[in-house]
Write an enzyme that holds these catalytic residues in place. Structure first.
Site, short mmCIF file in Angstrom:
data_model
loop_
_atom_site.label_atom_id
_atom_site.label_comp_id
_atom_site.label_asym_id
_atom_site.label_seq_id
_atom_site.Cartn_x
_atom_site.Cartn_y
_atom_site.Cartn_z
N HIS A 427 0.83 -1.20 0.00
CA HIS A 427 0.00 0.00 0.00
C HIS A 427 0.87 1.26 0.00
O HIS A 427 0.69 2.16 -0.82
CB HIS A 427 -0.92 -0.02 1.23
CG HIS A 427 -1.79 1.18 1.33
ND1 HIS A 427 -1.42 2.30 2.06
CD2 HIS A 427 -2.98 1.47 0.76
CE1 HIS A 427 -2.36 3.21 1.95
NE2 HIS A 427 -3.33 2.74 1.17
N GLU A 717 -7.81 -9.03 -13.73
CA GLU A 717 -6.90 -9.15 -12.58
C GLU A 717 -6.84 -10.58 -12.05
O GLU A 717 -6.02 -10.89 -11.20
CB GLU A 717 -7.39 -8.27 -11.43
CG GLU A 717 -7.38 -6.81 -11.73
CD GLU A 717 -8.06 -6.02 -10.64
OE1 GLU A 717 -7.36 -5.43 -9.83
OE2 GLU A 717 -9.31 -6.01 -10.59
N GLY A 738 -4.90 -5.50 -14.75
CA GLY A 738 -4.38 -5.04 -13.46
C GLY A 738 -3.29 -6.01 -13.03
O GLY A 738 -3.54 -7.03 -12.39
N THR A 739 -2.07 -5.65 -13.40
CA THR A 739 -0.98 -6.62 -13.20
C THR A 739 -0.57 -6.77 -11.74
O THR A 739 0.16 -7.70 -11.40
CB THR A 739 0.24 -6.23 -14.06
OG1 THR A 739 0.47 -4.83 -13.89
CG2 THR A 739 0.00 -6.54 -15.51
N ASP A 741 -2.75 -7.25 -9.07
CA ASP A 741 -3.51 -8.40 -8.59
C ASP A 741 -3.24 -9.63 -9.44
O ASP A 741 -3.20 -10.75 -8.93
CB ASP A 741 -5.02 -8.08 -8.58
CG ASP A 741 -5.42 -7.44 -7.25
OD1 ASP A 741 -5.04 -7.99 -6.20
OD2 ASP A 741 -6.09 -6.40 -7.27
N CYS A 803 -2.75 -1.45 -16.45
CA CYS A 803 -2.83 -0.34 -15.49
C CYS A 803 -2.24 -0.68 -14.13
O CYS A 803 -2.35 0.09 -13.19
CB CYS A 803 -4.27 0.13 -15.34
SG CYS A 803 -5.32 -1.11 -14.60
C1 PEP Z 1 -4.03 -4.01 -10.12
O1 PEP Z 1 -4.45 -4.91 -9.41
O2 PEP Z 1 -3.10 -4.15 -10.92
C2 PEP Z 1 -4.62 -2.67 -10.02
C3 PEP Z 1 -4.24 -1.72 -10.86
O3 PEP Z 1 -5.50 -2.43 -9.03
P1 PEP Z 1 -5.11 -2.17 -7.50
O4 PEP Z 1 -3.66 -1.92 -7.44
O5 PEP Z 1 -5.92 -1.02 -7.08
O6 PEP Z 1 -5.51 -3.44 -6.86
MG MG Z 2 -6.31 -4.70 -8.37
#
Ligand code: PEP
Ligand code: MG
Length: 846
Positions: A427, A717, A738-739, A741, A803
C-alpha cells in the site's frame, strides 16, 4: 594454434591500425579516435584482451618488443582498457622505466627535485600494486630527497628479499602481470558483473610514452571538461597543477589552480593562455567528432601540450538529458540517438528533489527504494501527527510499520514515507508513487514504537519524534540529518526530449489518477487520459468516511439508500472536477474495489468513536466488525463481487458519473466516460452489471432529458479473466490488465506480505526480480498474451491496456507493445518515464 595466427599480441595505435573495442577495449579505441583527430597523443601501444589473458595465465608477451616503440630509454605508463567504460580495472601505473641510470639523467635535465619525486612515486606504486606491499610502509614525503628514494629502495628489498627491478623490461613485465591477474581476481569480477559485464569480459592494456608533467618551462598535468557534471550546462571545469602527474590536480585540489579565470585564485587561462586556447579547441573537436561530452586528461611538458586520455564525462541523470538534447540540437547526434542515450528510469531523478550526489551521506538504514526522490523532514510516527505538522508548515517524514488506506492523507501531508514492512506493491509503495512522495519500504531492521513515539535502529540508537532525517527514496536509504539537496529539473531539455519521444512512440500513455491533484500533475506530464481512477480513495476524507460507515452499518435498505444519497453529490463533484481537468481526454473510472472492512476502525479507540458517532453500543459495533472479518479479504467480498451483492454502491457511483458527464456537456465539454469493473472472473458478472448500469443510464437520461454515451470495460486481474477473455471481451469495449492483482493471484503471493522474503528470494535467485516490480514475462506475461489474443479475436475493436504498477516500467512497456496493447497507465510521476520507454520500444525494434 590458429588463435596465435589470428591475433596480434600488441599494436601501436595509429590512425589506420586495427583497434576494436571488443579486442582492445574502450580506452584504446578512444585514443585511436583522438589520434585520428590529430590530437597530440604520445606514442601508445595497445595489448589485446587475448594477450592480457595469456599474461594472466603465465605466458608473458614480448615486453622488449613493446619497449622498442619507445626508444632507447623508455619511460611509459600502463592503463587498463576494458570493453565497458564502467567495468573498472586496475589503477594506472606511471613512470615505468625509472631506475638509477634514468634518475641520474633526469637530475641533470630536470633537477634533483623532479627526478626524486618521479622515481619515488614509481617505487611506491610498484611496491604496492605489483609487489603487494603494505602502502603504510611508504609514508608520503612532501619534497623527496635522494635519501628518501634510497630508503624506499631499501624497504622494498627488505620486504621482498629482492632488489628493486632495474631493467625497464622486467618492470614492465611485472606491471603487466599484476594488472592481468588483478582483472581475474574475485573482487574485480564481482564488481564488473554488478555493472553488467559478461562473465568472460576481457581486459586490454595501453602502454603509453610518459609525458612527464615536470620540467623547467611550464610543466604539469590537469583534467578539463566543458560541461558541468551535475547540471549539464556548458561550463569549463577541472584543475591544473604545475609539476604534477596523473590526476594529481584533481586529487590535490588545494594545490591545483583553476582552468578559467577565477576570482578565487590563479588559473591556467592566465598562466598559459595559448595552451588553454588549444585545449578549448580540442574540447570542441572532441565533442563534435566523438559525438560526446569528453573529459580530457592532459600534460604540459616544457610548454608543450599532450593529450594522454579522454573519457566520457561522468554525469548525473539531469546533466545527461541536458547534454544529449544539446548534442542533438547542434546536429551532432540524431534525435533518436539522443532518446536512446537516456535510460527511461533515469528521468525519475529529474522529477524529484534528490540528495546531491556529491554530498556526504550518513546512512542510518536501508530498505527497498519504493518511490523515487528525496526529502528532509522531522520524523513522525502517525498520520495525524504528519497532518498536524504539515498544517504548521513543517516538513515531516512519516514512519510506520505499514500503512493502510487510513493513512493516505497523512502520506499526502508528509514529505517522505518510511515503512518497516512491505514490498514494491505494498500500500505505502503504490500510494507514495501515485502521490510522487519519496518512499522507502521494507526497512525490516527498524522497530517503530508508535506509543513511545520513537524508532529504534538495530544498533540500539533511538530516534525520537522530531528528529531530522533525510529520506532517499531513490537509493532506499534514510540518512541522519538534513542532506544537501538538488531541486527537480523539468526545464526545457526535459520537455524537448519528451516531445521527441512522443513523436516516435506508438503506444499510448495514460495516468493512474484518483484526485484532481494527480490529474493536474498528469496533464503537466502530458498523459493522454486517465487509465485508472481508483474511486475508493475518494471515501477516506473525514466527512465521507462517517457516511461510508453509516452505509456499511445500515440494517435496512432505506438506511443504506439514505447514506448513499449523501455520498452521491460528493462523488458527482469528484468526477466533475476530474472531467474538467482532463478537458475531454478519456477518463476510465474503476468502480469500488476494496473489501468494506477496510473502512472500519482497526483499534479499540476507533471502535468506541464509531459507536459514539453511530449512536450504537460499542458491543454492537464490534460484533458487526467481527462479522465482516474475512480470512482472506483480498480474495473475498470485494470488487465486482461487492457490486453484485450490494448493488446500491455501484448504482450510486454510475449515477454520479453520468450526472457529472451531463454537467460537463452543459458547460460545453463532451465526455464519454469509461466505466471499469474490478476483479471480474466470470462473464456472467459482466452481464449482470452491464444491464444494471444501463438501467441507471436510462433513468438518468430520462430524468435529465439528456443524451450521453459511455463505455463499459473490465479489469483483468484474475487468471480466470485472462483465460476467458474471449467471453468477457464480447461484452465490453475495453480490458485493462491489473498486473498487481494478476501477479498476486498468478503466483499465489500476497502483494502486501511479499516484502518479508522478497529480498531473500531475489538474492538466492529463486526469482530473478521482484515480480511486483518487474513484470514476470514468462508467467504473468503469458496470461497477458493469452488474454490479449483471445480478447481481440472475440472483439477486434477492443482497447487493451495495462494499469498495474508495471505500466510504468520500461521492460513491461516494450512487452505490452509487442503483445499489441493500445496503452499503458501508470502513476503520475511515471508518465514521463513511460513516454520515453515507449519511444525506446520502437527504436530498439527498428
Ligand atoms: C491491479 O491490481 O493491478 C490494479 C491496478 O488495481 P489495485 O492496485 O488497485 O488493486
Ligand atoms: Mg487490483
Amino acid at each position: 594454434m590458429l588463435k596465435h595466427l589470428t591475433f596480434k599480441a600488441f599494436t601501436e595505435i595509429t590512425k589506420t591500425a586495427t583497434i576494436t573495442v571488443d579486442q582492445h577495449g574502450g580506452r584504446a579505441k578512444c585514443l585511436q579516435r583522438l589520434i585520428r583527430l590529430d590530437m597530440p597523443v604520445p606514442t601508445t601501444v595497445a595489448l589485446s584482451f587475448e594477450t592480457v589473458r595469456q599474461i594472466a595465465q603465465g605466458k608473458m608477451t614480448d615486453v622488449e618488443a613493446i619497449l622498442d616503440f619507445f626508444g632507447d630509454t623508455p619511460l611509459v605508463s600502463v592503463r587498463p582498457s576494458a570493453e565497458g567504460a564502467d567495468w573498472g580495472g586496475p589503477g594506472a601505473i606511471l613512470n615505468i622505466g625509472m631506475n638509477e641510470r634514468r634518475h641520474a639523467v633526469m637530475v641533470q635535465r630536470r633537477g634533483e627535485d623532479a627526478a626524486n619525486a618521479i622515481y619515488l612515486r614509481f617505487i611506491h606504486t610498484y611496491a604496492v600494486q605489483v609487489a603487494h606491499l603494505d602502502a603504510d610502509l611508504f609514508p608520503p614525503v612532501q619534497r623527496p630527497a635522494r635519501s628518501d628514494v634510497a630508503e624506499a629502495l631499501r624497504i622494498y628489498e627488505i620486504e621482498t628479499d629482492e632488489p628493486f627491478p632495474e631493467e625497464p623490461a622486467e618492470q614492465l613485465a611485472g606491471v603487466l602481470r599484476s594488472m592481468a591477474r588483478a582483472w581475474e581476481g574475485t573482487s574485480a569480477r564481482l564488481l564488473r558483473k554488478a555493472r553488467g559485464a559478461p562473465e568472460d569480459a576481457g581486459l586490454g592494456l595501453v602502454v603509453q610514452r610518459m609525458s612527464l608533467g615536470v620540467g623547467n618551462d611550464e610543466s604539469g598535468s590537469g583534467v578539463m571538461q566543458f560541461i558541468n557534471s551535475t547540471t549539464g550546462k556548458a561550463q569549463i571545469t577541472g584543475r591544473y597543477m604545475s609539476q604534477s602527474q596523473g590526476r594529481d590536480a584533481l586529487a590535490l585540489k588545494h594545490a591545483a589552480i583553476f582552468l578559467t579565470r577565477d576570482p578565487r585564485g590563479p588559473s591556467l587561462e592566465e598562466l598559459a593562455p595559448e595552451i588553454f586556447d588549444q585545449l578549448v579547441g580540442l574540447g570542441e573537436l572532441a565533442r563534435s567528432k566523438l559525438r560526446e561530452e569528453m573529459q580530457i586528461e592532459f600534460v604540459i611538458q616544457d610548454s608543450v601540450l599532450s593529450v594522454i586520455d579522454a573519457v566520457r564525462v561522468a554525469r548525473t541523470a539531469r546533466a545527461n538529458v541536458e547534454i544529449v538534447v544539446g548534442l542533438a540540437q547542434d546536429r551532432i547526434i540524431t534525435r533518436d540517438e539522443a532518446l536512446l542515450r537516456v535510460p527511461p528510469r533515469s528521468l525519475n531523478e529529474l522529477m524529484h528533489w534528490q540528495v546531491n550526489p556529491e554530498a556526504e551521506r550518513n546512512a542510518l538504514l536501508r530498505g527497498i527504494a519504493a518511490s523515487p526522490g528525496a526529502a528532509v523532514g522531522k520524523l513522525v510516527f502517525s498520520s495525524t501527527r504528519a497532518q498536524a505538522l504539515a498544517a504548521q508548515g513543517e516538513a515531516c517524514i512519516l514512519a510506520k510499520r505499514e500503512t493502510s488506506p487510513d493513512d493516505v492523507r497523512g502520506m499526502h501531508a508528509a514529505k517522505g514515507v518510511l515503512t518497516a514492512k512491505g514490498g514494491m506493491s505494498s500500500h505505502a509503495a503504490v500510494i507514495a508513487r501515485g502521490l510522487g512522495v519519496p518512499c522507502v519500504v521494507g526497512a525490516g531492521q527498524i522497530i517503530i514504537d508508535r506509543r513511545a513515539r520513537h524508532m529504534r535502529l538495530p544498533d540500539g540508537r533511538i530516534f525520537e519524534e522530531g528528529a531530522l532525517v533525510t529520506l532517499d527514496g531513490s537509493a532506499g536509504e534514510v540518512l541522519d540529518g538534513a542532506a544537501d539537496m538538488l531541486e527537480p529539473a523539468l526545464g526545457e531539455a526535459f520537455q524537448t526530449l519528451l516531445g521527441w519521444a512522443d513523436a516516435v512512440r506508438d503506444i499510448g500513455v495514460r495516468v493512474n489518477a484518483d484526485t484532481p491533484e494527480d490529474a493536474r500533475i498528469a496533464r503537466t506530464f502530458k498523459a493522454e487520459g486517465i487509465g485508472l481512477c481508483r474511486t475508493e480513495h475518494m471515501f477516506f476524507d473525514d466527512d465521507r468516511l462517517t457516511v461510508m460507515r453509516e452505509m456499511i452499518f445500515a440494517d435496512a435498505p432505506e438506511d443504506r439508500a439514505d447514506a448513499l444519497r449523501q455520498l452521491l453529490p460528493m462523488q458527482r463533484e469528484d468526477f466533475t472536477r476530474l472531467f474538467e481537468i482532463m478537458e475531454g481526454l478519456p477518463v476510465c473510472i474503476r468502480l469500488f474495489d476494496p473489501p468494506l472492512h477496510e473502512f472500519l476502525p482497526a483499534d479499540r479507540q476507533g471502535v468506541v468513536d464509531l459507536a459514539n458517532a453511530l449512536g450504537r453500543p460499542v458491543s454492537d459495533v464490534q460484533a458487526r466488525i467481527d462479522s465482516m472479518t474475512e480470512f482472506n479479504p483480498m480474495l473475498g467480498l470485494r470488487g465486482v463481487r461487492l457490486g453484485i451483492t450490494v448493488p446500491e454502491i455501484y448504482e450510486m457511483q454510475v449515477q454520479a458519473i453520468f450526472e457529472a458527464v451531463i454537467a460537463l456537456a452543459d458547460a460545453g465539454t463532451e465526455v464519454v466516460p469509461e466505466i471499469m469493473l474490478p476483479l471480474v472472473s466470470a462473464q456472467r458478472e459482466v452481464e449482470i452489471l452491464q444491464s444494471r448500469i444501463e438501467q441507471v443510464a436510462a433513468k438518468v437520461r430520462a430524468e435529465r432529458t439528456a443524451a450521453f454515451s459511455y463505455k463499459l470495460g473490465v479489469m483483468v486481474e484474475t487468471p480466470r479473466a485472462a483465460l476467458k477473455a474471449h467471453n468477457i471481451a464480447e461484452l465490453c469495449s475495453f480490458m485493462s490488465f491489473g498486473t498487481n492483482d494478476l501477479t498476486q493471484m498468478t503466483y499465489g503471493l500476497s502483494r502486501d506480505d511479499a516484502g518479508r522474503f522478497m529480498q531473500t528470494y531475489v538474492q538466492q535467485g529463486v526469482f530473478k526480480e521482484d515480480p511486483f516490480h518487474y513484470l514476470d514475462k514468462e508467467g504473468v506475461g503469458e496470461l497477458l498474451q493469452i488474454g490479449a489474443q483471445r480478447g481481440r479475436k472475440a472483439n477486434p475493436r477492443i482497447v487493451l491496456s495495462i494499469c498495474g504498477e508495471h505500466g510504468g516500467t520500461a521492460d513491461s512497456i516494450a512487452f505490452a507493445r509487442e503483445c499489441g496493447f493500445n496503452y499503458v497507465s501508470c502513476s503520475p510521476f511515471r508518465v514521463p518515464v513511460a513516454r520515453l520507454a515507449g519511444a525506446h520500444a520502437v527504436l530498439t525494434r527498428r
